[in-house]
Design a protein around this motif. Structure first.
Motif, PDB file in Angstrom:
ATOM      1  N   ALA A   3      42.203  44.766  34.508  1.00 24.23           N
ATOM      2  CA  ALA A   3      42.309  43.751  35.550  1.00 24.23           C
ATOM      3  C   ALA A   3      43.732  43.658  36.079  1.00 24.23           C
ATOM      4  O   ALA A   3      43.950  43.437  37.270  1.00 24.23           O
ATOM      5  CB  ALA A   3      41.854  42.402  35.010  1.00 24.23           C
ATOM      6  N   LYS A  28      42.876  43.867  30.114  1.00 26.16           N
ATOM      7  CA  LYS A  28      41.518  44.297  30.429  1.00 26.16           C
ATOM      8  C   LYS A  28      40.701  43.152  31.022  1.00 26.16           C
ATOM      9  O   LYS A  28      41.008  41.978  30.838  1.00 26.16           O
ATOM     10  CB  LYS A  28      40.835  44.822  29.163  1.00 26.16           C
ATOM     11  N   THR A  29      39.639  43.519  31.703  1.00 21.89           N
ATOM     12  CA  THR A  29      38.727  42.530  32.275  1.00 21.89           C
ATOM     13  C   THR A  29      38.178  41.624  31.179  1.00 21.89           C
ATOM     14  O   THR A  29      37.723  42.098  30.142  1.00 21.89           O
ATOM     15  CB  THR A  29      37.566  43.224  32.998  1.00 21.89           C
ATOM     16  N   LEU A  64      43.277  44.207  39.808  1.00 25.32           N
ATOM     17  CA  LEU A  64      41.950  44.736  40.124  1.00 25.32           C
ATOM     18  C   LEU A  64      42.038  46.080  40.843  1.00 25.32           C
ATOM     19  O   LEU A  64      41.265  46.382  41.742  1.00 25.32           O
ATOM     20  CB  LEU A  64      41.163  43.725  40.974  1.00 25.32           C
ATOM     21  N   GLU A 168      38.004  36.902  40.025  1.00 26.28           N
ATOM     22  CA  GLU A 168      37.856  37.810  38.893  1.00 26.28           C
ATOM     23  C   GLU A 168      39.060  37.717  37.959  1.00 26.28           C
ATOM     24  O   GLU A 168      39.017  38.194  36.827  1.00 26.28           O
ATOM     25  CB  GLU A 168      37.686  39.248  39.392  1.00 26.28           C
ATOM     26  N   THR A 201      39.141  37.335  33.795  1.00 23.41           N
ATOM     27  CA  THR A 201      40.416  37.556  33.126  1.00 23.41           C
ATOM     28  C   THR A 201      41.298  36.329  33.339  1.00 23.41           C
ATOM     29  O   THR A 201      41.484  35.878  34.471  1.00 23.41           O
ATOM     30  CB  THR A 201      41.119  38.798  33.696  1.00 23.41           C
TER      31      THR A 201
END
Length: 269
Positions: A3, A28-29, A64, A168, A201
């Motif tokens: 992310a 990371k996501t 992203l 996100e 995230t």
């Protein structure tokens, strides 16, 4: 997919004052991360660099998979669309309703700003705004003016506004520093809960070790503009605290009295 990717960023002011010196990390996501450090460690500069408010002197940042380029407005606007931000100062428009403040969260998703005004907003946007308000537990205050809310309520409204972006990534800069202990705990529970249920995230800028241990999975500690340590929050103990903050400890390393009270509650819970 990662992310957040930070690659060897340096930030130098006046050609000699080094605020960040070769910072690198990946997130990371779905990870929940806290950035730790005392005042002057580089936390705020890092946050401004991640959000595009500052451009690094060297190195690069990706959110992203997209580069953060503070010098290109259109590119930066596209990058920020899925990045929700929560600030200590709330950033609400005080003289309009709670509902209108939440609708403003959709500004990046419409072609014309008036489409987010309550008088002109589509049924779909209005429904989403109420859903976001319901998620933070304040749907019943939708018509109240923002300046008539408590600090904790204002931060929850700011979170509802952020949810309108369907983010996100959530970047939260000292989100509880200006809140009383109870409100601070509620905001941290809310942020962590939203991140877990939506696999978002979450990157928080904090200095409080007990809060970090309770609400984050991983920490990245900064000291003198460099990464001092990066690991699981379970390794944080008194020795780590002394190494990061010195003999003063995090309470004296930060001048924020409210945050100290919240830390005590986190320790006892």
């Amino acid at each position: 997919m990662n992310a957040i990717e930070v690659n060897q960023i340096r930030k130098v002011y006046n050609q000699r004052d080094v605020a960040l010196n070769g910072i690198s990390f990946t997130i990371k996501t779905g990870e929940s991360i806290v950035i730790l450090g005392h005042n002057g460690s580089g936390k705020s500069t890092l946050f401004r660099t991640l959000t595009g408010f500052e451009e690094p002197t060297e190195g690069s940042v990706k959110l992203l998979g997209r580069g953060v380029d503070a010098g290109k407005r259109n590119h930066l606007r596209e990058t920020r669309k899925k990045v929700g931000m929560v600030f200590q100062a709330f950033g609400l428009v005080d003289n309009v309703s709670v509902f209108q403040n939440v609708l403003f969260g959709a500004l990046g998703q419409v072609k014309f700003a008036p489409a987010t005004y309550s008088l002109f907003a589509s049924d779909a946007l209005r429904e989403r705004a109420m859903e976001c308000l319901d998620r933070v537990g304040l749907a019943h205050l939708s018509e109240r003016r923002a300046d008539r809310l408590s600090g904790g309520q204002k931060q929850r409204i700011a979170i509802a506004r952020m949810l309108m972006q369907d983010p996100e990534i959530i970047l939260a800069d000292e989100p509880i520093a200006s809140l009383d202990p109870k409100a601070g705990r509620e905001v941290m529970e809310l942020l962590k809960g939203i991140a877990e249920e939506r696999n978002i995230t979450l990157l928080m800028i904090l200095h409080q070790l007990p809060i970090a241990k309770k609400y984050a999975d991983r920490f990245i500690a900064l000291k003198n503009g460099e990464v001092f340590a990066d690991g699981d929050v379970t390794v944080i103990d008194e020795n780590f605290e002394t190494a990061l903050f010195g003999n003063a400890g995090p309470e004296e390393a930060s001048s924020d009295e409210t945050s100290q009270h919240i830390e005590q509650e986190a320790k006892s819970s």
